[in-house]
Scaffold this motif. Structure first.
Motif, PDB file in Angstrom:
ATOM      1  N   GLU A 135     -33.582  32.475 -88.168  1.00 40.64           N
ATOM      2  CA  GLU A 135     -33.710  33.656 -89.012  1.00 40.64           C
ATOM      3  C   GLU A 135     -32.502  33.762 -90.051  1.00 40.64           C
ATOM      4  OE1 GLU A 135     -36.010  35.784 -88.981  1.00 40.64           O
ATOM      5  OE2 GLU A 135     -37.276  34.398 -87.623  1.00 40.64           O
ATOM      6  N   GLN A 185     -44.020  34.490 -90.135  1.00 38.78           N
ATOM      7  CA  GLN A 185     -43.303  35.244 -89.444  1.00 38.78           C
ATOM      8  C   GLN A 185     -44.172  35.598 -88.087  1.00 38.78           C
ATOM      9  OE1 GLN A 185     -40.404  36.548 -90.364  1.00 38.78           O
ATOM     10  NE2 GLN A 185     -40.359  37.701 -88.491  1.00 38.78           N
ATOM     11  N   GLU A 186     -43.678  34.808 -87.129  1.00 33.07           N
ATOM     12  CA  GLU A 186     -44.518  35.005 -85.775  1.00 33.07           C
ATOM     13  C   GLU A 186     -44.359  36.090 -85.199  1.00 33.07           C
ATOM     14  OE1 GLU A 186     -45.239  30.669 -84.138  1.00 33.07           O
ATOM     15  OE2 GLU A 186     -43.305  30.741 -84.564  1.00 33.07           O
ATOM     16  N   SER A 187     -43.029  36.922 -85.370  1.00 30.64           N
ATOM     17  CA  SER A 187     -43.152  38.102 -84.545  1.00 30.64           C
ATOM     18  C   SER A 187     -44.314  39.302 -84.960  1.00 30.64           C
ATOM     19  CB  SER A 187     -41.760  38.673 -85.022  1.00 30.64           C
ATOM     20  OG  SER A 187     -41.615  39.088 -86.280  1.00 30.64           O
ATOM     21  N   ASP A 188     -45.037  38.943 -86.199  1.00 26.16           N
ATOM     22  CA  ASP A 188     -46.097  39.883 -86.564  1.00 26.16           C
ATOM     23  C   ASP A 188     -46.948  39.693 -85.387  1.00 26.16           C
ATOM     24  OD1 ASP A 188     -44.635  40.324 -88.811  1.00 26.16           O
ATOM     25  OD2 ASP A 188     -45.613  39.267 -90.124  1.00 26.16           O
ATOM     26  N   HIS A 214     -46.835  28.286 -80.585  1.00 25.74           N
ATOM     27  CA  HIS A 214     -46.392  28.784 -82.156  1.00 25.74           C
ATOM     28  C   HIS A 214     -47.897  28.847 -82.691  1.00 25.74           C
ATOM     29  CE1 HIS A 214     -42.022  28.531 -81.847  1.00 25.74           C
ATOM     30  NE2 HIS A 214     -42.085  27.517 -81.189  1.00 25.74           N
ATOM     31  N   PHE A 274     -46.682  39.647 -82.245  1.00 24.64           N
ATOM     32  CA  PHE A 274     -46.631  39.808 -80.950  1.00 24.64           C
ATOM     33  C   PHE A 274     -47.188  41.244 -80.626  1.00 24.64           C
ATOM     34  CE2 PHE A 274     -43.779  41.591 -77.741  1.00 24.64           C
ATOM     35  CZ  PHE A 274     -43.762  40.596 -76.731  1.00 24.64           C
ATOM     36  N   VAL A 275     -47.180  42.202 -81.381  1.00 26.57           N
ATOM     37  CA  VAL A 275     -47.549  43.492 -80.885  1.00 26.57           C
ATOM     38  C   VAL A 275     -49.259  43.309 -80.604  1.00 26.57           C
ATOM     39  CG1 VAL A 275     -48.080  45.809 -81.827  1.00 26.57           C
ATOM     40  CG2 VAL A 275     -45.838  44.739 -82.277  1.00 26.57           C
ATOM     41  N   HIS A 298     -50.825  38.244 -72.136  1.00 28.54           N
ATOM     42  CA  HIS A 298     -50.391  36.877 -73.048  1.00 28.54           C
ATOM     43  C   HIS A 298     -51.643  36.314 -73.669  1.00 28.54           C
ATOM     44  CE1 HIS A 298     -51.411  34.685 -69.379  1.00 28.54           C
ATOM     45  NE2 HIS A 298     -51.727  33.725 -70.249  1.00 28.54           N
ATOM     46  N   ASP A 335     -29.280  30.273 -86.097  1.00 35.24           N
ATOM     47  CA  ASP A 335     -30.634  30.610 -85.771  1.00 35.24           C
ATOM     48  C   ASP A 335     -31.489  30.286 -87.151  1.00 35.24           C
ATOM     49  OD1 ASP A 335     -30.658  31.413 -82.914  1.00 35.24           O
ATOM     50  OD2 ASP A 335     -30.092  33.303 -83.482  1.00 35.24           O
ATOM     51  N   ARG A 386     -53.048  38.742 -76.333  1.00 38.38           N
ATOM     52  CA  ARG A 386     -52.445  38.493 -77.442  1.00 38.38           C
ATOM     53  C   ARG A 386     -52.912  37.435 -78.133  1.00 38.38           C
ATOM     54  NH1 ARG A 386     -47.783  38.560 -75.337  1.00 38.38           N
ATOM     55  NH2 ARG A 386     -47.215  40.887 -75.805  1.00 38.38           N
TER      56      ARG A 386
END
Length: 566
Positions: free
Chosen positions: A189, A382-385, A259, A387-388, A484, A187, A487
């Motif tokens: 990560e 850091q794309e997870s940042d 992305h 998501f919230v 979506h 992965d 977001r």
């Protein structure tokens, strides 16, 4: 240096409304911030060492080879398998099941057991499985005309025809370079914190660079085994003009939509680089000479760029006229004046096509590595940042964001068939993105959320009767189908270049514009669309090979040198 008589000029980055249009994105060129060039600069500056550990290839091109790059802390090895592929089995389609060569990038140095395991799996590609020790999986096919010509010429003791090399540009082309967990590989990560892999796509770029080394060694070895008494090797200058081809289709296009933070960072770095160069108040004789040399070399490279696709043919005609116009302008331009690069850019914005303007951007970065190259460290994400969702955001604030980011979408009639003519979906057979025709295919249950503009308009309509001070959380509890879009809007409010500002499902969509934008950041060149949905390119054409990385001038290969530019 700025002087008391030189007024301070404030340079800002170009606006998203200017940059994030598909026609402009589809006019991007490689630059100093392209990932291939970032990789080779790092390998050279950190003193990476090359080793060809194994090369067991027979006269048919069948066998195994191992190429290792040794870095300050780690080593990575390309394990390459050559195959004897019948002509009727050779295909660039993603559904192919056999190839002329298959590859993996191994984390470390493989032993005999590793190579045996990989030999049973890598030639199968999607039919096989790999481990977390493998960082990428790839395959390639011969460009039969040039491959056979090169082997035959070398076997006879002659150099390959330079004109044919210039026209074709590669003897093999990859049809996929998979990473980031594909088929069981490591992965992203798991390796992203390694310094050598902090910039995007460095695993894939290292893979392709080593594949190129293997391919050129392969043709020379096949020639040697065919005629050991007469065979020769390719002259170094000619050898460097052979890159690695690639066929890229729709599977890559949705990446830019999926992305948004990463894509923003790519564009932001590029726009910041341009702004920094424009803000330089005085040029030097060295930067002036470098720019003139790069312009000459770019014009030469343009002569090698061919395509039969009508859109690209028109763009190439525009670019030739633009570079002629730019050259004439430079003959009468004094680069010793204050802020010369800003003046040149402003002239280009008025007189050049989008294709020419984006080439000028790349040329302006060339002499200024000292102010540009460091931006490569800002191009990952850091794309997870993102998501919230901020549920406390008010409806009024969200409406304002929608108006700012998706204002262009108000001009479209979203009920018109041509506005929703296409549907993005994922093929069940290959798990690859596809583009269907909405009016002729029943794809509603399979549609992917790859139409941000349309979905933003639906969200805006759903918010119409809500009070401006209401928190968005309550709305989303009742209407989760809009999560979506909320977001994406919140991401775009913080990342100005996150969204393409065109309809991505319209009848006039040219997916090759998205492909070219992404491939330009890879560092690809010589874009040759074969339809509106797939394109052939050349990678590492002109670049040093691993064995000569430390012997040639640094990062001086993107545009081929000519006698006039030497």
């Amino acid at each position: 240096m700025e002087t008391a008589t030189t007024p301070k000029v404030t340079i800002t980055r170009r606006t998203p409304d200017t940059v994030m249009r598909l026609s402009r994105l589809g006019s991007f060129h490689q630059s100093r911030l392209s990932f291939m060039r970032v990789l080779l600069r790092r390998l050279r500056q950190e003193g990476w060492r090359y080793e060809r550990r194994q090369f067991d290839i027979d006269a048919r091109g069948v066998g195994v080879a191992v190429y290792t790059m040794h870095g300050p802390d780690r080593a990575y090895s390309l394990v390459a398998f050559g195959h004897d592929l019948p002509p009727e089995a050779r295909s660039d389609r993603v559904i192919a099941t056999a190839w002329d060569a298959t590859f993996t990038l191994f984390d470390g140095i493989p032993d005999a057991a590793d190579i045996a395991r990989l030999g049973a799996e890598i030639p199968l590609q999607e039919g096989g499985r790999v481990s977390a020790r493998e960082l990428s999986v790839s395959r390639a096919n011969r460009s039969v005309r040039l491959f056979d010509h090169v082997v035959s010429a070398l076997a006879a003791g002659h150099q390959p025809d330079a004109d044919l090399v210039a026209r074709v540009g590669y003897v093999m082309r990859t049809t996929a370079v998979y990473g980031s967990g594909k088929l069981g590989a490591a992965d992203r990560e798991a390796i992203a914190i390694r310094p050598e892999f902090l910039p995007p796509f460095q695993v894939e770029m290292l893979t392709v660079w080593l594949i190129r080394a293997f391919v050129l060694d392969l043709v020379e070895e096949m020639a040697r085994q065919r005629a050991p008494d007469t065979a020769t090797v390719i002259a170094p200058d000619l050898r460097r003009q052979i890159g690695i081809g690639n066929s890229t289709g729709l599977g890559m296009a949705p990446f830019l939509i999926s992305h948004p933070i990463l894509f923003n960072n790519w564009i932001m770095a590029r726009e910041e680089a341009l702004a920094r160069v424009r803000a330089i108040d005085r040029s030097t004789p060295q930067t002036q000479a470098r720019f003139h040399a790069m312009l000459t070399r770019a014009r030469h490279a343009l002569g090698l760029w061919r395509s039969d696709h009508p859109v690209q043919v028109a763009r190439l005609a525009d670019l030739r006229a633009d570079l002629d116009r730019l050259s004439a302008h430079m003959a009468a331009t004094d680069l010793t004046q204050p802020y010369p690069w800003d003046g040149l850019w402003c002239w280009g914005a008025r007189h050049l096509s989008e294709e020419g303007q984006e080439m000028l951007l790349s040329l302006l970065l060339e002499p200024h590595g000292d102010v540009v190259d460091g931006l490569a460290c800002c191009m990952s994400a850091q794309e997870s940042d993102g998501f919230v969702i901020d549920g406390a955001m008010t409806v009024g604030r969200l409406r304002a964001i929608l108006g700012e980011v998706y204002g262009w979408a108000h001009d479209l009639d979203w009920q018109a068939p041509e506005a929703q003519a296409r549907t993005w979906y994922v093929s069940a057979a290959k798990q690859e993105p596809r583009l269907g025709e909405t009016l002729h295919e029943d794809l509603g249950d399979y549609a992917q959320p790859l139409a941000p503009g349309r979905d933003a308009m639906r969200l805006e309509a759903a918010l119409q009767d809500l009070p401006a001070d209401a928190p968005i959380a309550g709305f989303l509890l009742a209407h989760p189908e809009h999560r979506h879009s909320v977001r994406r809007a919140q991401i775009a409010s913080r990342h100005p270049y996150a969204e393409i500002r065109n309809n991505t499902i319209g009848a006039d969509l040219m997916p090759i514009d998205m492909l070219r934008a992404k491939l330009s950041f890879f560092g690809a060149g010589y874009f040759d669309p074969r339809s509106d949905r797939w394109v052939r390119i050349n990678m590492y054409r002109g670049a040093p090979f691993p064995h000569e990385l430390h012997d040639l001038p640094e990062d001086d290969w993107a545009y081929p040198a000519t006698e006039a530019s030497a």
